[in-house]
Design an enzyme around this catalytic site. Structure first.
Site, PDB file in Angstrom:
ATOM      1  N   GLU A   1       0.378 -16.620 -22.970  1.00 37.75           N
ATOM      2  CA  GLU A   1      -0.281 -17.062 -22.173  1.00 37.75           C
ATOM      3  C   GLU A   1      -2.110 -17.090 -23.181  1.00 37.75           C
ATOM      4  O   GLU A   1      -2.751 -17.479 -22.877  1.00 37.75           O
ATOM      5  CB  GLU A   1      -1.183 -15.630 -21.616  1.00 37.75           C
ATOM      6  CG  GLU A   1       0.554 -15.157 -20.477  1.00 37.75           C
ATOM      7  CD  GLU A   1       2.327 -15.183 -20.885  1.00 37.75           C
ATOM      8  OE1 GLU A   1       2.292 -14.994 -22.435  1.00 37.75           O
ATOM      9  OE2 GLU A   1       2.481 -15.139 -20.318  1.00 37.75           O
TER      10      GLU A   1
ATOM     11  N   HIS B   1       5.131  -6.422 -13.694  1.00 38.17           N
ATOM     12  CA  HIS B   1       4.598  -7.668 -13.220  1.00 38.17           C
ATOM     13  C   HIS B   1       3.367  -7.088 -11.954  1.00 38.17           C
ATOM     14  O   HIS B   1       2.929  -7.718 -10.944  1.00 38.17           O
ATOM     15  CB  HIS B   1       5.652  -7.888 -12.387  1.00 38.17           C
ATOM     16  CG  HIS B   1       6.228  -8.492 -13.129  1.00 38.17           C
ATOM     17  ND1 HIS B   1       7.350  -8.257 -14.230  1.00 38.17           N
ATOM     18  CD2 HIS B   1       6.709 -10.177 -12.824  1.00 38.17           C
ATOM     19  CE1 HIS B   1       7.325  -9.087 -14.268  1.00 38.17           C
ATOM     20  NE2 HIS B   1       8.278 -10.527 -13.800  1.00 38.17           N
TER      21      HIS B   1
END
Lengths: 326, 360
Positions: free
Chosen positions: A61, A130
């Site tokens: 990321e 999440h």
């Protein structure tokens, strides 16, 4: 021409439209190419625009965001995906240290017309990391814009506006309602201005400010209190930063009451900011304490506990009544 | 030299010019004119004077925290000189020699270290990114610049710098991995100056050297004597050519030594012995080139004195001109966060201005 799409399809169409119109737009991230993203938001883009403009990247990321900084400096408009909101944390340093600051650091010489997309929020029975709502974390950082749509129409128009924005935009997508409902929207490209909230229901008794997936729940709650004679005014904030303060300040001047509903934790959240603004700008109009109904100051629970975390329409309705009858 | 044939696992430093100014590899000697050689020497001397002056201003309380480059001039000047005008320089924060070669005015450099953001505003045509204080994060910007060049079909190369400490950061790994996977035209230069503030190399990595890390990413890596300007130039030139041909990134380790402190805020006598520093003084990159140029008859003490006094005057007048510049304007603090200032920010600016004007 119009078509009937859900939010995730509207996002896909926004990307399609804009990539056709602007060949500097490139899309990349983990699994966005061949598979079309884990939520299929980028499906068929690679087929249509090729591997140069739509590609899968290594799982990293920080590098996805960091290379986008370099791409934007060098003339492209990268639209990158963080697969889940909690996965933005490894990219945090790049977002805070560089995405937010490059324009200021270089006195406007290097600007970053880039978009970081990420599914955000809970309610889909997912794994740890999440489900969190991170808008407040990023909204405090100077130089960033944070946008959260709540309908297919808004999702498309706001994402196109984000891609055309000269500044970096974090586009947080409420994944709980990705496929919850469809809406008729124009096939071609259109923009919804960033930084403008929308009154989605007019009312006289209380102003409710919310955004993202909570909008639907607030609307359900509004139906419950309407039968009791309460008429709420509902504002979808749409952009968390920069915030459209006039929208709720003007509304509170009319209704005298405000309730902020968000999924993120309560302490130091966006609700706190909204209430501060109301206190600064509309204090003498208030007839009840400005109130927040939010997620808890806890880690977002695993699926067996998440129904307790997200404010339910019943809790929202109860809180509306409490504020109105204060 | 051919990068493909070099094996960093052998742990042998690539060197052309030895510390006595003698050419060891005639066949690798770069094809540079006398004027170019003098220009390179002059830039290294300029870099050192800028450092020395900045340190003395700092001690006089006239300069803020400063990161000196003394000892690393060849690593910086040699590598940067291999770049073409359109290539991108992506620095960390200790790249003075490279900035000078790429055309960053001294005024900018002093402005930055003097606490003014205008130092990072690059003149038209100068493809240099601002200083990056978060360690190794800038390498990803270089990779992104390179990836964009591939997408656009442009042939420019990005040369990115990082220190030995930066190789321990995750961003170092991610930037190199991305660059290799996407064959981005990037040259990564690790300035191994032996210390990350006070932490020495043996606590930074268990590898024999930093160049061999390239093997894991699938790119060439080379360990270069960083105090040898010819070796630095040659290795970078070959890496840049390789990148421009579409063959992807290269990792260069410049084995050098920071003769001074990390910044004016630390005290190197606390973490290293004076004997070590003295040994490295014999390997001084400027001295080495001077010996070579003296042998060639290109430089004399007289010429050098004249050069130094001119450069020193330039440094003094540049510093005094920025020292007299007033502080950052209020608007300037607010202006550059967004293309259009959001209402909240405008309100804060106006409230503060009105406070200063004595209004309500």
């Amino acid at each position: 021409m119009t078509n009937t799409l859900n939010i995730v399809q509207a996002i896909n169409q926004a990307l399609m439209n804009e990539m056709e119109l602007d060949n500097t737009v490139v899309v990349y991230g983990e699994d966005v190419g061949v598979e079309g993203g884990v939520f299929r938001a980028t499906v068929d883009l690679q087929k249509k625009f090729g591997v140069k403009r739509v590609f899968d990247s290594p799982l990293a990321e920080s590098a996805i965001v960091g290379t986008a900084v370099g791409m934007a400096i060098n003339g492209l408009k990268p639209v990158v995906e963080m697969q889940f909101s909690g996965f933005s944390y490894p990219g945090f340093n790049q977002i805070i240290s560089h995405v937010a600051r490059m324009r200021n650091r270089s006195r406007g010489k290097y600007t970053l017309p880039m978009v970081i997309r990420s599914p955000y929020g809970g309610g889909i029975r997912a794994l740890e990391h999440h489900s969190e709502s991170t808008e407040a974390i990023f909204a405090q950082i100077p130089g960033l814009k944070v946008v959260i749509p709540s309908t297919p129409y808004d999702a498309k128009g706001l994402l196109i506006a984000a891609m055309r924005d000269p500044d970096p935009v974090l586009f947080w997508e409420p994944k709980r309602i990705y496929r919850a409902f469809k809406q008729e929207i124009p096939e071609g490209a259109y923009e919804i201005p960033i930084g403008k909230a929308k009154i989605i229901e007019e009312g006289t008794d209380i102003t409710i400010v919310t955004w993202g997936a909570m909008v639907k729940d607030v609307q359900k709650a509004a139906e419950m209190v309407k039968v009791k004679g309460i008429k709420p005014e509902i504002i979808d904030l749409r952009t968390i930063a920069p915030m459209d303060r006039d929208s709720f300040v003007e509304s509170v001047k009319k209704t005298g009451r405000i309730l902020v509903v968000h999924e993120a934790p309560k302490t130091l959240g966006v609700g706190a900011e909204i209430i501060s603004i109301v206190n600064e700008k509309a204090f003498l109009y208030l007839e009840a304490p400005p109130t927040r109904l939010t997620g808890f100051d806890t880690t977002f629970p695993l699926p067996r506990g998440e129904r307790h975390y997200i404010p339910s329409p019943e809790r929202i309705a109860k809180t509306i009544e409490d504020v109105v009858r204060y | 030299m051919r990068l493909e044939d070099y094996n960093p696992l052998d742990n042998i430093q690539y060197r052309i010019l030895d510390q006595n100014g003698i050419i060891l590899k005639e066949e690798d000697l770069p094809d540079l004119t006398d004027d170019e050689l003098i220009y390179l020497y002059k830039t290294m001397v300029f870099s050192r004077i800028i450092d020395e002056k900045a340190l003395s201003y700092q001690r006089q309380g006239r300069m803020l925290t400063y990161a000196p480059n003394v000892g690393q001039e060849a690593a910086q000047v040699g590598s940067a000189y291999a770049m073409k005008e359109n290539d991108w320089l992506v620095p960390a924060f200790r790249e003075l020699g490279a900035w000078l070669i790429k055309g960053v005015p001294l005024r900018n450099i002093y402005l930055y270290w003097y606490g003014n953001e205008w130092g990072s505003y690059m003149p038209e045509g100068v493809r240099v990114l601002p200083v990056s204080i978060p360690i190794a994060s800038q390498l990803q910007h270089a990779t992104g610049i390179g990836m964009a060049n591939n997408i656009k079909g442009e042939k420019d190369v990005a040369v990115a710098y990082v220190g030995d400490g930066g190789t321990s950061e995750g961003d170092f790994h991610e930037a190199l991995n991305f660059a290799a996977v996407f064959k981005a035209p990037v040259v990564f230069v690790v300035q191994n100056n032996q210390y990350a503030i006070s932490t020495r190399g043996s606590l930074q990595t268990a590898s024999k050297n930093y160049a061999l890390k390239a093997i894991a990413y699938g790119m060439p890596g080379i360990l270069v004597d960083g105090n040898d300007i010819f070796a630095m130039y040659k290795a970078t030139e070959e890496a840049i050519d390789r990148a421009r041909r579409g063959e992807g990134p290269t990792l260069i380790e410049a084995y050098t030594y920071r003769l001074g402190a990390h910044t004016t805020s630390d005290d190197p006598t606390k973490y290293r012995e004076n004997e070590e520093v003295e040994q490295w003084k014999d390997k001084d990159p400027i001295l080495r080139l001077k010996l070579y140029l003296t042998n060639k008859g290109l430089i004399s003490d007289e010429l050098e004195e004249k050069m130094k006094s001119e450069l020193e005057q330039e440094v003094v007048s540049t510093f005094e001109s920025i020292e007299n510049k007033s502080d950052t304007e209020i608007e300037d603090i607010f202006k550059y966060h967004y293309e259009v200032m959001p209402p909240q920010l405008e309100e804060q600016l106006n409230e503060y201005k009105s406070f200063l004007e004595g209004g309500k």
